[in-house]
Each structure stands twice: as structure tokens, then as C-alpha cells.
Design a protein around this motif. Structure first.
Motif, mmCIF file in Angstrom:
data_model
loop_
_atom_site.group_PDB
_atom_site.id
_atom_site.type_symbol
_atom_site.label_atom_id
_atom_site.label_comp_id
_atom_site.label_asym_id
_atom_site.label_seq_id
_atom_site.Cartn_x
_atom_site.Cartn_y
_atom_site.Cartn_z
ATOM 1 N N UNK A 1 0.821 -1.216 0.000
ATOM 2 C CA UNK A 1 0.000 0.000 0.000
ATOM 3 C C UNK A 1 0.854 1.265 0.000
ATOM 4 N N UNK A 2 1.819 1.344 0.867
ATOM 5 C CA UNK A 2 2.647 2.546 0.950
ATOM 6 C C UNK A 2 3.494 2.697 -0.308
ATOM 7 N N UNK A 3 3.955 1.601 -0.869
ATOM 8 C CA UNK A 3 4.715 1.680 -2.119
ATOM 9 C C UNK A 3 3.872 2.251 -3.244
ATOM 10 N N UNK A 4 2.602 1.862 -3.295
ATOM 11 C CA UNK A 4 1.716 2.387 -4.339
ATOM 12 C C UNK A 4 1.342 3.846 -4.069
ATOM 13 N N UNK A 5 1.178 4.199 -2.805
ATOM 14 C CA UNK A 5 0.938 5.607 -2.475
ATOM 15 C C UNK A 5 2.134 6.436 -2.950
ATOM 16 N N UNK A 6 3.335 5.925 -2.700
ATOM 17 C CA UNK A 6 4.533 6.628 -3.131
ATOM 18 C C UNK A 6 4.592 6.737 -4.652
ATOM 19 N N UNK A 7 4.174 5.683 -5.342
ATOM 20 C CA UNK A 7 4.123 5.725 -6.804
ATOM 21 C C UNK A 7 3.276 6.908 -7.284
ATOM 22 N N UNK B 1 -0.184 20.041 -8.296
ATOM 23 C CA UNK B 1 -1.631 19.948 -8.112
ATOM 24 C C UNK B 1 -2.015 19.067 -6.923
ATOM 25 N N UNK B 2 -1.127 18.976 -5.935
ATOM 26 C CA UNK B 2 -1.409 18.148 -4.766
ATOM 27 C C UNK B 2 -1.545 18.997 -3.510
ATOM 28 N N UNK B 3 -2.419 18.564 -2.638
ATOM 29 C CA UNK B 3 -2.532 19.158 -1.310
ATOM 30 C C UNK B 3 -1.560 18.505 -0.331
ATOM 31 N N UNK B 4 -0.920 17.426 -0.735
ATOM 32 C CA UNK B 4 0.045 16.769 0.138
ATOM 33 C C UNK B 4 1.156 17.747 0.492
ATOM 34 N N UNK B 5 1.618 17.676 1.725
ATOM 35 C CA UNK B 5 2.645 18.594 2.200
ATOM 36 C C UNK B 5 4.052 18.159 1.838
ATOM 37 N N UNK B 6 4.246 16.864 1.631
ATOM 38 C CA UNK B 6 5.571 16.347 1.272
ATOM 39 C C UNK B 6 5.420 15.331 0.142
ATOM 40 N N UNK B 7 6.507 15.078 -0.587
ATOM 41 C CA UNK B 7 6.459 14.094 -1.671
ATOM 42 C C UNK B 7 6.698 12.665 -1.194
ATOM 43 N N UNK B 8 6.610 12.441 0.104
ATOM 44 C CA UNK B 8 6.905 11.129 0.679
ATOM 45 C C UNK B 8 5.674 10.530 1.332
ATOM 46 N N UNK B 9 5.380 9.292 0.978
ATOM 47 C CA UNK B 9 4.255 8.577 1.579
ATOM 48 C C UNK B 9 4.574 8.298 3.040
#
Length: 94
Positions: free
Chosen positions: A61-67, A77-85
Motif C-alpha cells: 500500500x505505501x509503495x503504491x501511495x509513493x508511486x 496539483x497536490x494538497x500533500x505537504x511532502x512528496x513522501x508517503x
């Protein structure tokens, strides 16, 4: 409304995780200030929650989130604060 996305993952039921996000956002206490500000500005009616991939093996799951973060981070275009899952798979409540 603005096309931005938040990428996350859940090893548990999607609906439960979705409800947690909604509860935090409605209560003005979501840990992601950037997402919270957008929620407050645009309102719930302008947000969609979608499953973009179903993973049967929770170890992946985390590997795919990171993908997905790797694919989408450079778009801005992301609301994520960092590029790391960030994995909460090991997290256990006290």
C-alpha cells in the motif's frame, strides 16, 4: 474546483478513513493545514473522494501511495505537504 488532489492510503476500510478526514476538516482540525484552508475556502461540495487503486497486499500500500506521489508531485496539483508517503500501518493507539 481547482483540480488539486490529496493522495493518501489506508490499510483499513476506505469509508472509515474518509469519514475521519471529513470529521477533522469539518471540525477545523485536520493535520494538513493546506488541505484545511482549501476545505474552508471552497466548502465540502467542491471536494470528491475517490479510490484510484485497490491493493490486496497491505505490504504494498505505501509503495503504491509513493508511486502516485512520484507521478503527481511535479504537477503542483497536490494538497500533500511532502512528496513522501507516510505509513500508518504500524501505528497503534495507546
Amino acid at each position: 474546483l481547482n483540480g488539486k488532489m490529496y493522495i493518501g492510503s489506508s490499510a483499513r476500510k476506505f469509508r472509515l478513513r474518509w469519514e475521519q478526514h471529513i470529521e477533522q476538516l469539518n471540525g477545523h482540525r485536520h493535520p494538513n493545514d493546506y488541505l484545511q484552508e482549501a476545505w474552508d475556502k471552497y466548502g465540502r461540495e467542491h471536494f470528491l473522494f475517490n479510490i484510484i487503486e485497490v491493493i490486496d497486499d497491505k505490504n504494498l500500500i505505501v509503495l503504491r501511495e509513493q508511486f502516485w506521489l512520484d507521478v503527481l508531485w511535479s504537477t503542483g496539483m497536490l494538497y500533500n505537504l511532502t512528496p513522501t508517503a507516510n505509513s500508518q500501518l504500524e501505528f497503534k493507539s495507546p
